[in-house]
Design a protein around this motif. Structure first.
Motif, PDB file in Angstrom:
ATOM      1  N   THR A 154      -3.605   7.040  -3.232  1.00  0.00           N
ATOM      2  CA  THR A 154      -3.104   5.890  -2.490  1.00  0.00           C
ATOM      3  C   THR A 154      -3.762   4.644  -3.047  1.00  0.00           C
ATOM      4  O   THR A 154      -4.982   4.636  -3.274  1.00  0.00           O
ATOM      5  CB  THR A 154      -3.428   6.032  -0.988  1.00  0.00           C
ATOM      6  OG1 THR A 154      -2.768   7.194  -0.496  1.00  0.00           O
ATOM      7  CG2 THR A 154      -2.954   4.830  -0.198  1.00  0.00           C
ATOM      8  N   THR A 166       0.857  -1.180   0.000  1.00  0.00           N
ATOM      9  CA  THR A 166       0.000   0.000   0.000  1.00  0.00           C
ATOM     10  C   THR A 166       0.892   1.228   0.000  1.00  0.00           C
ATOM     11  O   THR A 166       1.871   1.290   0.752  1.00  0.00           O
ATOM     12  CB  THR A 166      -0.915   0.022   1.242  1.00  0.00           C
ATOM     13  OG1 THR A 166      -1.755  -1.128   1.202  1.00  0.00           O
ATOM     14  CG2 THR A 166      -1.781   1.275   1.263  1.00  0.00           C
ATOM     15  N   GLY A 167       0.592   2.157  -0.869  1.00  0.00           N
ATOM     16  CA  GLY A 167       1.381   3.374  -0.937  1.00  0.00           C
ATOM     17  C   GLY A 167       0.761   4.386  -1.876  1.00  0.00           C
ATOM     18  O   GLY A 167      -0.294   4.167  -2.465  1.00  0.00           O
ATOM     19  N   ASP A 203      10.510   2.600  -2.349  1.00  0.00           N
ATOM     20  CA  ASP A 203       9.886   3.144  -3.550  1.00  0.00           C
ATOM     21  C   ASP A 203      10.157   2.198  -4.709  1.00  0.00           C
ATOM     22  O   ASP A 203      11.301   1.759  -4.902  1.00  0.00           O
ATOM     23  CB  ASP A 203      10.450   4.518  -3.890  1.00  0.00           C
ATOM     24  CG  ASP A 203      10.217   5.545  -2.787  1.00  0.00           C
ATOM     25  OD1 ASP A 203       9.563   5.209  -1.781  1.00  0.00           O
ATOM     26  OD2 ASP A 203      10.694   6.675  -2.944  1.00  0.00           O
ATOM     27  N   THR A 248       6.120   3.498  -0.659  1.00  0.00           N
ATOM     28  CA  THR A 248       5.608   2.753   0.489  1.00  0.00           C
ATOM     29  C   THR A 248       6.549   2.906   1.674  1.00  0.00           C
ATOM     30  O   THR A 248       7.659   3.435   1.533  1.00  0.00           O
ATOM     31  CB  THR A 248       5.485   1.249   0.162  1.00  0.00           C
ATOM     32  OG1 THR A 248       6.791   0.673   0.106  1.00  0.00           O
ATOM     33  CG2 THR A 248       4.759   1.013  -1.148  1.00  0.00           C
ATOM     34  N   ASP A 249       6.128   2.407   2.815  1.00  0.00           N
ATOM     35  CA  ASP A 249       6.997   2.386   3.992  1.00  0.00           C
ATOM     36  C   ASP A 249       8.186   1.448   3.781  1.00  0.00           C
ATOM     37  O   ASP A 249       9.230   1.608   4.395  1.00  0.00           O
ATOM     38  CB  ASP A 249       6.222   1.926   5.232  1.00  0.00           C
ATOM     39  CG  ASP A 249       5.176   2.936   5.666  1.00  0.00           C
ATOM     40  OD1 ASP A 249       5.297   4.125   5.295  1.00  0.00           O
ATOM     41  OD2 ASP A 249       4.230   2.537   6.381  1.00  0.00           O
ATOM     42  N   GLN A 250       8.030   0.455   2.897  1.00  0.00           N
ATOM     43  CA  GLN A 250       9.088  -0.518   2.618  1.00  0.00           C
ATOM     44  C   GLN A 250      10.093  -0.026   1.578  1.00  0.00           C
ATOM     45  O   GLN A 250      11.135  -0.620   1.401  1.00  0.00           O
ATOM     46  CB  GLN A 250       8.491  -1.850   2.138  1.00  0.00           C
ATOM     47  CG  GLN A 250       7.654  -2.566   3.166  1.00  0.00           C
ATOM     48  CD  GLN A 250       6.227  -2.050   3.253  1.00  0.00           C
ATOM     49  OE1 GLN A 250       5.730  -1.380   2.344  1.00  0.00           O
ATOM     50  NE2 GLN A 250       5.569  -2.337   4.353  1.00  0.00           N
ATOM     51  N   ASP A 273      -6.406   9.543   3.011  1.00  0.00           N
ATOM     52  CA  ASP A 273      -5.729   9.399   4.296  1.00  0.00           C
ATOM     53  C   ASP A 273      -6.568   8.429   5.127  1.00  0.00           C
ATOM     54  O   ASP A 273      -7.656   8.784   5.580  1.00  0.00           O
ATOM     55  CB  ASP A 273      -5.603  10.741   5.001  1.00  0.00           C
ATOM     56  CG  ASP A 273      -4.637  10.678   6.166  1.00  0.00           C
ATOM     57  OD1 ASP A 273      -4.405   9.563   6.681  1.00  0.00           O
ATOM     58  OD2 ASP A 273      -4.121  11.721   6.564  1.00  0.00           O
TER      59      ASP A 273
END
Length: 95
Positions: free
Chosen positions: A65, A15-16, A42, A38-40, A88
């Motif tokens: 998103t 998710t991103g 790009d 993403t948090d992991q 968001d």
């Protein structure tokens, strides 16, 4: 390694936010690419099985998103499916 060798077992879900950035800057391959941030990390993202030299249908979702399911080959996330998410997802983000 061919992207066709990946199976459902190798699928991941990320998710991103989709953003547009220059890919291959100062090279013959320079073009505007769609990235999943993403948090992991790009990842350059495109639909699995799509021609990498044609327009990316995810480009029209830039700024949104998404949650995508697919697999990573090198620095590219090959999306088998995706779903547009909320701007968001935090419940306290309402204005």
């Amino acid at each position: 390694m061919s992207a066709d060798n990946y199976s459902e077992e190798n699928s991941i879900r990320l998710t991103g936010r989709l953003v547009l950035r220059t890919f291959g800057q100062r090279s013959k391959s320079e073009h505007l690419g769609v990235y999943l941030v993403t948090d992991q990390g790009d990842y350059l993202i495109r639909p699995a099985g799509a021609n990498p030299f044609m327009n990316n249908p995810l480009m029209k979702l830039a700024g949104k998103t998404i949650t995508a399911e697919g697999y990573i080959v090198d620095y590219v996330f090959l999306a088998r499916s995706w779903k547009e998410g909320e701007e968001d997802p935090r419940p306290d983000a309402a204005i």
